[in-house]
Design a protein around this motif. Structure first.
Motif, PDB file in Angstrom:
ATOM      1  N   GLY A  70      -0.313  -7.825  -4.176  1.00 38.34           N
ATOM      2  CA  GLY A  70      -1.233  -7.896  -2.824  1.00 38.34           C
ATOM      3  C   GLY A  70      -2.446  -8.705  -3.038  1.00 38.34           C
ATOM      4  N   THR A  71      -2.935  -8.856  -4.522  1.00 36.24           N
ATOM      5  CA  THR A  71      -4.238  -9.638  -4.588  1.00 36.24           C
ATOM      6  C   THR A  71      -3.624 -11.157  -4.399  1.00 36.24           C
ATOM      7  N   VAL A  72      -2.544 -11.444  -4.851  1.00 31.90           N
ATOM      8  CA  VAL A  72      -2.206 -12.882  -4.819  1.00 31.90           C
ATOM      9  C   VAL A  72      -1.948 -13.185  -3.320  1.00 31.90           C
ATOM     10  N   ILE A  73      -1.347 -12.193  -2.586  1.00 34.19           N
ATOM     11  CA  ILE A  73      -1.054 -12.578  -1.431  1.00 34.19           C
ATOM     12  C   ILE A  73      -2.344 -12.783  -0.577  1.00 34.19           C
ATOM     13  N   GLY A  74      -3.392 -11.805  -0.889  1.00 30.28           N
ATOM     14  CA  GLY A  74      -4.520 -11.834   0.004  1.00 30.28           C
ATOM     15  C   GLY A  74      -5.419 -12.955  -0.322  1.00 30.28           C
ATOM     16  N   ILE A  75      -5.464 -13.569  -1.712  1.00 31.43           N
ATOM     17  CA  ILE A  75      -6.112 -14.769  -1.844  1.00 31.43           C
ATOM     18  C   ILE A  75      -5.396 -16.153  -1.145  1.00 31.43           C
ATOM     19  N   TYR A  76      -4.035 -15.862  -1.043  1.00 28.45           N
ATOM     20  CA  TYR A  76      -3.580 -16.913  -0.450  1.00 28.45           C
ATOM     21  C   TYR A  76      -3.389 -17.386   1.108  1.00 28.45           C
ATOM     22  N   ARG A  77      -3.693 -16.008   1.860  1.00 26.40           N
ATOM     23  CA  ARG A  77      -4.088 -16.036   2.996  1.00 26.40           C
ATOM     24  C   ARG A  77      -5.513 -16.575   3.325  1.00 26.40           C
ATOM     25  N   PHE A  88       0.931  -1.344  -0.108  1.00 23.70           N
ATOM     26  CA  PHE A  88      -0.125  -0.103   0.072  1.00 23.70           C
ATOM     27  C   PHE A  88       0.852   1.176  -0.182  1.00 23.70           C
ATOM     28  N   ILE A  89       1.995   1.252   0.816  1.00 24.11           N
ATOM     29  CA  ILE A  89       2.738   2.596   0.978  1.00 24.11           C
ATOM     30  C   ILE A  89       3.637   2.786  -0.577  1.00 24.11           C
ATOM     31  N   ILE A  90       4.116   1.765  -1.314  1.00 27.29           N
ATOM     32  CA  ILE A  90       4.554   1.738  -2.528  1.00 27.29           C
ATOM     33  C   ILE A  90       3.808   2.411  -3.557  1.00 27.29           C
ATOM     34  N   LEU A  91       2.444   1.806  -3.411  1.00 27.24           N
ATOM     35  CA  LEU A  91       1.426   2.449  -4.428  1.00 27.24           C
ATOM     36  C   LEU A  91       1.248   3.883  -3.999  1.00 27.24           C
ATOM     37  N   VAL A  92       1.129   3.865  -2.851  1.00 27.12           N
ATOM     38  CA  VAL A  92       0.861   5.712  -2.271  1.00 27.12           C
ATOM     39  C   VAL A  92       2.105   6.584  -2.829  1.00 27.12           C
ATOM     40  N   ILE A  93       3.490   6.094  -2.858  1.00 27.33           N
ATOM     41  CA  ILE A  93       4.306   6.524  -3.504  1.00 27.33           C
ATOM     42  C   ILE A  93       4.289   7.065  -4.702  1.00 27.33           C
ATOM     43  N   MET A  94       4.074   5.898  -5.304  1.00 30.38           N
ATOM     44  CA  MET A  94       4.103   5.843  -7.036  1.00 30.38           C
ATOM     45  C   MET A  94       2.745   7.074  -7.252  1.00 30.38           C
ATOM     46  N   SER A  95       1.728   7.096  -6.721  1.00 35.14           N
ATOM     47  CA  SER A  95       0.796   7.824  -7.039  1.00 35.14           C
ATOM     48  C   SER A  95       1.190   9.423  -6.817  1.00 35.14           C
ATOM     49  N   ILE A 152      -9.065  -4.761  -2.830  1.00 40.24           N
ATOM     50  CA  ILE A 152      -8.501  -3.283  -2.452  1.00 40.24           C
ATOM     51  C   ILE A 152      -7.321  -3.253  -3.028  1.00 40.24           C
ATOM     52  N   MET A 153      -6.154  -4.040  -2.909  1.00 40.74           N
ATOM     53  CA  MET A 153      -4.875  -3.926  -3.641  1.00 40.74           C
ATOM     54  C   MET A 153      -5.173  -3.911  -5.204  1.00 40.74           C
ATOM     55  N   THR A 154      -6.318  -4.793  -5.681  1.00 42.05           N
ATOM     56  CA  THR A 154      -6.459  -4.543  -7.028  1.00 42.05           C
ATOM     57  C   THR A 154      -6.749  -2.904  -7.615  1.00 42.05           C
ATOM     58  N   ALA A 155      -8.084  -2.417  -6.868  1.00 40.79           N
ATOM     59  CA  ALA A 155      -8.141  -1.493  -7.021  1.00 40.79           C
ATOM     60  C   ALA A 155      -7.323  -0.097  -7.132  1.00 40.79           C
ATOM     61  N   ILE A 156      -6.654  -0.483  -5.939  1.00 38.84           N
ATOM     62  CA  ILE A 156      -5.612   0.715  -5.668  1.00 38.84           C
ATOM     63  C   ILE A 156      -4.427   0.695  -6.848  1.00 38.84           C
ATOM     64  N   GLY A 157      -4.124  -0.518  -7.290  1.00 43.95           N
ATOM     65  CA  GLY A 157      -3.537  -0.583  -8.530  1.00 43.95           C
ATOM     66  C   GLY A 157      -3.712   0.183  -9.767  1.00 43.95           C
ATOM     67  N   LEU A 158      -5.076  -0.087  -9.959  1.00 47.50           N
ATOM     68  CA  LEU A 158      -5.422   0.366 -11.187  1.00 47.50           C
ATOM     69  C   LEU A 158      -5.909   1.994 -10.965  1.00 47.50           C
ATOM     70  N   LEU A 159      -6.181   2.556  -9.889  1.00 56.79           N
ATOM     71  CA  LEU A 159      -6.407   4.067  -9.698  1.00 56.79           C
ATOM     72  C   LEU A 159      -5.281   4.695  -9.661  1.00 56.79           C
ATOM     73  N   VAL A 160      -3.532   4.082  -9.346  1.00 54.45           N
ATOM     74  CA  VAL A 160      -2.532   4.609  -9.709  1.00 54.45           C
ATOM     75  C   VAL A 160      -2.082   4.406 -11.005  1.00 54.45           C
ATOM     76  N   ALA A 161      -2.205   3.356 -11.662  1.00 53.47           N
ATOM     77  CA  ALA A 161      -1.930   3.364 -13.101  1.00 53.47           C
ATOM     78  C   ALA A 161      -2.374   3.945 -14.024  1.00 53.47           C
ATOM     79  N   VAL A 162      -3.812   4.034 -14.109  1.00 57.94           N
ATOM     80  CA  VAL A 162      -4.545   4.870 -15.045  1.00 57.94           C
ATOM     81  C   VAL A 162      -4.334   6.426 -15.147  1.00 57.94           C
ATOM     82  N   PRO A 163      -4.341   7.143 -13.943  1.00 56.63           N
ATOM     83  CA  PRO A 163      -3.641   8.571 -14.090  1.00 56.63           C
ATOM     84  C   PRO A 163      -2.279   8.737 -14.582  1.00 56.63           C
ATOM     85  N   ALA A 164      -1.417   7.641 -14.174  1.00 54.18           N
ATOM     86  CA  ALA A 164      -0.096   7.846 -14.702  1.00 54.18           C
ATOM     87  C   ALA A 164      -0.008   7.776 -16.059  1.00 54.18           C
ATOM     88  N   VAL A 165      -0.830   6.719 -16.796  1.00 52.23           N
ATOM     89  CA  VAL A 165      -0.693   6.634 -18.308  1.00 52.23           C
ATOM     90  C   VAL A 165      -1.469   7.857 -19.057  1.00 52.23           C
TER      91      VAL A 165
END
Length: 269
Positions: free
Chosen positions: A153-160, A36-43, A185-198
């Motif tokens: 994050g999605t893979v880790i959540g499903i694994y847990r 989550f912190i990595i995605l926030v830094i990217m955003s 949540i991780m899937t949604a945050i990843g998309l919310l960070v990637a789309v504005p950057a593109v």
């Protein structure tokens, strides 16, 4: 007093939401918070680059208006350069062109002045374009990698969630809701960070191409002016001159129609 006691009792009786955002993140532990912190830094970095690059581009475009209206009205390039802002892209091209003209006379080989001036102006132009492109690789990297960081994050959540199901022996909602919620949540945050950057990358890139075209045209005009010793200048057409030209065209007398000649046919005998 009685009302406060009843309200407090009702609040205590209300079940707390154990499947919210913060609850899901806390269940994910250090790995979930790290992603989550990595995605926030990217955003944050993406929006910082978007704002700073937009301000830089807008400054160059605003300066170009002054170049078109004031620079070429000066009798020489040196006097025109004094009217431009210091440390601006347009001033850099003029100064580099004048320096290349002076330094060519010091050369001992037979390098043509045109080739030397063209190469010097092109090098100056490329340095400006490289500066404008700074930061855009970060936007491209964020747009390409943020969905995969969220997917981690999605893979880790499903694994847990699968581990909880195996330990409990049943897929009850209280065992899988937290990990599955974390994954979503991780899937949604990843998309919310990637789309504005593109979107920011493509928009800034298109503006950089427009500025590169203006710089190339200005560089060509400088080269022509230097080679012609100030005789060749681009046509500068301001709003006032455009209005005057329109009024002159409106008040000009219309052209007289061509005279028609009557033709007579001789009577047949």
């Amino acid at each position: 007093m009685v009302f406060d006691i009843l309200t407090a009792a009702a609040a205590d009786a209300t079940p707390k939401n154990q499947f919210g955002f913060w609850e899901a993140m806390n269940q994910g532990g250090v790995i979930a918070w790290s992603i989550f912190i990595i995605l926030v830094i990217m955003s944050v970095g993406s929006f910082y680059i978007l704002i700073t690059k937009w301000l830089e581009q807008q400054k160059i475009l605003n300066q170009y208006k002054a170049v078109r209206s004031n620079f070429w009205r000066a009798p020489s390039l040196r006097e025109g350069a004094s009217k431009l802002e210091k440390n601006s892209a347009w001033r850099q091209l003029v100064d580099d062109g004048l320096y290349a003209e002076e330094s060519h006379g010091k050369m001992t080989d037979s390098l043509e002045a045109h080739d030397w001036l063209h190469g010097s102006l092109n090098r100056s132009e490329q340095s400006i374009n490289a500066k404008l492109a700074g930061g855009l690789p970060f936007l491209a990297t964020v747009g390409a990698t943020a969905p995969f960081v969220g997917l981690l994050g999605t893979v880790i959540g499903i694994y847990r969630a699968l581990i909880n199901i195996g330990l409990a022996g049943s897929a009850s909602i209280d065992k899988v809701a937290g990990p599955v919620g974390e994954a979503l949540i991780m899937t949604a945050i990843g998309l919310l960070v990637a789309v504005p950057a593109v979107l920011a990358y493509n928009w800034l890139q298109s503006r950089n191409k427009r500025i590169a075209e203006l710089l190339s045209g200005f560089s060509t005009d400088i080269l022509a002016n230097i080679n012609s010793r100030g005789a060749v200048k681009p046509a500068v057409l301001t709003a006032t001159s455009t209005q005057q030209a329109g009024k002159a065209a409106a008040t000009a007398p219309a052209a007289k129609p061509a005279a028609t000649t009557a033709t007579t046919t001789a009577p047949r005998p």
